[in-house]
Design an enzyme around this catalytic site. Structure first.
Site, PDB file in Angstrom:
ATOM      1  N   LEU A  33       0.807  -1.216   0.000  1.00  0.00           N
ATOM      2  CA  LEU A  33       0.000   0.000   0.000  1.00  0.00           C
ATOM      3  C   LEU A  33       0.843   1.270   0.000  1.00  0.00           C
ATOM      4  O   LEU A  33       1.938   1.307   0.550  1.00  0.00           O
ATOM      5  CB  LEU A  33      -0.931   0.000   1.213  1.00  0.00           C
ATOM      6  CG  LEU A  33      -1.830  -1.234   1.370  1.00  0.00           C
ATOM      7  CD1 LEU A  33      -2.755  -1.069   2.564  1.00  0.00           C
ATOM      8  CD2 LEU A  33      -2.638  -1.493   0.097  1.00  0.00           C
ATOM      9  N   HIS A  34       0.290   2.308  -0.621  1.00  0.00           N
ATOM     10  CA  HIS A  34       0.922   3.629  -0.653  1.00  0.00           C
ATOM     11  C   HIS A  34      -0.130   4.678  -0.300  1.00  0.00           C
ATOM     12  O   HIS A  34      -1.262   4.336   0.074  1.00  0.00           O
ATOM     13  CB  HIS A  34       1.553   3.890  -2.022  1.00  0.00           C
ATOM     14  CG  HIS A  34       0.638   3.639  -3.183  1.00  0.00           C
ATOM     15  ND1 HIS A  34      -0.505   4.381  -3.423  1.00  0.00           N
ATOM     16  CD2 HIS A  34       0.675   2.704  -4.173  1.00  0.00           C
ATOM     17  CE1 HIS A  34      -1.100   3.950  -4.503  1.00  0.00           C
ATOM     18  NE2 HIS A  34      -0.416   2.917  -4.980  1.00  0.00           N
ATOM     19  N   HIS A  42      -3.687   4.351  -1.756  1.00  0.00           N
ATOM     20  CA  HIS A  42      -4.581   3.426  -1.048  1.00  0.00           C
ATOM     21  C   HIS A  42      -5.110   4.054   0.234  1.00  0.00           C
ATOM     22  O   HIS A  42      -6.284   3.904   0.577  1.00  0.00           O
ATOM     23  CB  HIS A  42      -3.840   2.130  -0.702  1.00  0.00           C
ATOM     24  CG  HIS A  42      -3.374   1.339  -1.874  1.00  0.00           C
ATOM     25  ND1 HIS A  42      -2.051   1.289  -2.254  1.00  0.00           N
ATOM     26  CD2 HIS A  42      -4.037   0.562  -2.754  1.00  0.00           C
ATOM     27  CE1 HIS A  42      -1.923   0.498  -3.308  1.00  0.00           C
ATOM     28  NE2 HIS A  42      -3.114   0.048  -3.637  1.00  0.00           N
ATOM     29  N   GLU A  80      -9.697   6.286  -9.196  1.00  0.00           N
ATOM     30  CA  GLU A  80      -9.861   6.657 -10.599  1.00  0.00           C
ATOM     31  C   GLU A  80      -8.592   6.388 -11.403  1.00  0.00           C
ATOM     32  O   GLU A  80      -8.637   6.364 -12.634  1.00  0.00           O
ATOM     33  CB  GLU A  80     -10.237   8.136 -10.717  1.00  0.00           C
ATOM     34  CG  GLU A  80     -11.641   8.433 -10.226  1.00  0.00           C
ATOM     35  CD  GLU A  80     -12.005   9.900 -10.317  1.00  0.00           C
ATOM     36  OE1 GLU A  80     -11.106  10.720 -10.620  1.00  0.00           O
ATOM     37  OE2 GLU A  80     -13.177  10.234 -10.071  1.00  0.00           O
ATOM     38  N   ASP A 111      -7.117   3.622 -11.815  1.00  0.00           N
ATOM     39  CA  ASP A 111      -7.475   2.453 -12.620  1.00  0.00           C
ATOM     40  C   ASP A 111      -8.870   2.711 -13.195  1.00  0.00           C
ATOM     41  O   ASP A 111      -9.855   2.116 -12.751  1.00  0.00           O
ATOM     42  CB  ASP A 111      -7.440   1.189 -11.766  1.00  0.00           C
ATOM     43  CG  ASP A 111      -6.038   0.873 -11.264  1.00  0.00           C
ATOM     44  OD1 ASP A 111      -5.187   0.514 -12.088  1.00  0.00           O
ATOM     45  OD2 ASP A 111      -5.796   0.993 -10.050  1.00  0.00           O
ATOM     46  N   LEU A 125       0.669   7.633  -8.265  1.00  0.00           N
ATOM     47  CA  LEU A 125       1.152   6.652  -7.298  1.00  0.00           C
ATOM     48  C   LEU A 125       0.695   5.260  -7.706  1.00  0.00           C
ATOM     49  O   LEU A 125      -0.458   5.045  -8.050  1.00  0.00           O
ATOM     50  CB  LEU A 125       0.637   6.987  -5.898  1.00  0.00           C
ATOM     51  CG  LEU A 125       1.068   8.340  -5.318  1.00  0.00           C
ATOM     52  CD1 LEU A 125       0.625   8.449  -3.861  1.00  0.00           C
ATOM     53  CD2 LEU A 125       2.580   8.534  -5.415  1.00  0.00           C
ATOM     54  N   ARG A 161       3.557  -0.457  -8.637  1.00  0.00           N
ATOM     55  CA  ARG A 161       4.563  -0.854  -9.628  1.00  0.00           C
ATOM     56  C   ARG A 161       5.659   0.189  -9.810  1.00  0.00           C
ATOM     57  O   ARG A 161       6.670  -0.090 -10.455  1.00  0.00           O
ATOM     58  CB  ARG A 161       3.885  -1.181 -10.961  1.00  0.00           C
ATOM     59  CG  ARG A 161       3.093  -2.487 -10.899  1.00  0.00           C
ATOM     60  CD  ARG A 161       2.633  -2.953 -12.266  1.00  0.00           C
ATOM     61  NE  ARG A 161       2.128  -4.320 -12.194  1.00  0.00           N
ATOM     62  CZ  ARG A 161       0.869  -4.646 -11.965  1.00  0.00           C
ATOM     63  NH1 ARG A 161      -0.017  -3.695 -11.762  1.00  0.00           N
ATOM     64  NH2 ARG A 161       0.481  -5.912 -11.918  1.00  0.00           N
TER      65      ARG A 161
END
Length: 285
Positions: A33-34, A37, A150, A152, A186, A189
Site C-alpha cells: 500500500l501507498h 490506497h 480513478e 485504474d 502513485l 509498480r
C-alpha cells in the site's frame, strides 16, 4: 484494527458492526500500500462507520508472464498504513480461503463492453479475474459502499457496470488519483523502476496533459493528438501500449461533440508497465 484471515471471522465481525447500526465501507486492495490506497480508506471512513479493507493478491487477474510471484508482500507496513488511515478490520485471506475448490472450476464473472479494449486488450482475462474476485469480496463483506481509485479508470468502469447489472445494493465511489509532486501517479509498480526510470516516468502524465491542453484550446483531431503524444512518450524512453481518447461516462471512443472525455494510456518503461489517465471536461457548445 483487527486482522482476520477466514470468511467466518470476517462475517462475524461485520455482523457485529451491523448489529450496532453501523454502515459498512469497503476498500479491496492487493497490498503493498501507498498514499493512494490510504486516501481510499480515508474516503471510506468519511462515508461509513465501519471500514473493512482486504489484502489479497488475486492470481486470477494475472496473466502468463505477469508479475504475480514478484508482487511485493508488505503486510506489517500495510497494517500500519491502514490503521493510520482509519480502517477497522483487515481481511487477509489466502488463495485456499478465496478459492477453496481451486481456480480451474471457479465460476467466472465477465463484464462485456467496458472490459474490452485498452487494458482488456493488452491483458486478456485480467478484468474477468478482477470482476470475479470483487464479486466474491462484495458477497463476503456485503458493504454499503466501496471505494476504488480513478487511477485504474477502466477497472472503476467495470466495477460500476458489474454492480449495476447484477443489482448489487452497493454505492461505488471513485477517488481521485494521488500523484507524486512531479505528477507521476502513485502505483505499487513504481517500486520496480530504477532511479533513472523514475526520473523520466512523469513524462507519461505530461503526455496526457498536452492532449488535455490542446482539447481545451479547441483541437479535435484526436488521431493527430494521440500520434503527437505517443511521440512524446517514445522520446522520453517509453514503449507505448495504448493511448486513447474516450467518453468518460461510458468509455466508448470519443465523438467530436462529447464534452466529458478521459484520455487513457499504458506504456512500458523498461520492463515495468505503467498506466495513467486524465479527465477532460470541455465547456458546452
Amino acid at each position: 484494527m483487527n486482522t482476520v484471515k477466514t470468511l467466518r471471522e470476517l462475517r462475524a465481525a461485520v455482523a457485529q458492526a451491523r448489529a450496532e447500526g453501523k454502515q459498512i465501507g469497503f476498500v479491496p486492495t492487493m497490498g503493498n500500500l501507498h498514499a493512494g490506497h490510504a486516501s481510499l480508506v480515508q474516503i471510506a471512513a468519511q462515508r461509513a462507520d465501519f471500514v473493512v479493507a482486504s489484502i489479497f493478491v488475486n492470481p486470477l487477474q494475472f496473466g502468463a508472464g505477469e508479475d504475480l510471484d514478484k508482487y511485493p508482500r508488505t503486510l506489517a507496513a500495510d497494517q500500519e498504513r491502514l490503521l493510520a488511515a482509519g480502517c477497522h478490520l483487515l481481511f487477509h485471506p489466502d488463495a485456499a480461503e478465496m478459492y477453496p475448490h481451486g481456480m480451474g472450476d471457479q465460476t467466472r464473472v465477465t463484464v462485456p463492453g467496458v472490459s474490452e479494449g485498452l487494458c482488456g486488450a493488452s491483458r486478456p482475462g485480467h478484468f474477468e479475474g478482477v470482476a470475479t474476485v470483487v464479486t466474491k469480496l462484495f458477497n463476503m463483506v456485503q458493504p454499503d459502499l466501496a471505494v476504488f481509485g480513478e487511477k485504474d479508470y477502466q477497472q472503476l468502469a467495470v466495477i460500476r457496470a458489474l454492480v449495476q447489472d447484477l443489482n448489487m445494493p452497493i454505492q461505488i465511489i471513485g477517488a481521485p488519483t494521488q500523484r507524486a509532486e512531479d505528477g507521476l501517479a502513485l502505483s505499487s509498480r513504481n517500486g520496480y523502476l530504477s532511479a533513472e526510470q523514475r526520473a523520466v516516468a512523469p513524462a507519461l502524465y505530461r503526455s496526457l496533459q498536452s492532449i488535455a491542453e490542446a482539447l481545451h484550446h479547441g483541437a479535435r483531431d484526436y488521431a493527430r493528438l494521440i500520434e503527437t503524444a505517443q511521440t512524446q512518450q517514445r522520446e522520453a524512453g517509453f514503449t507505448p501500449d495504448y493511448l486513447e481518447i474516450r467518453n468518460a461516462l461510458n468509455l466508448r471512443p470519443a465523438q467530436l461533440d462529447d464534452r466529458h472525455l478521459v484520455v487513457l494510456t499504458a506504456a512500458h518503461l523498461g520492463s515495468t508497465r505503467l498506466i495513467d489517465n486524465l479527465l477532460v471536461e470541455l465547456a458546452g457548445q
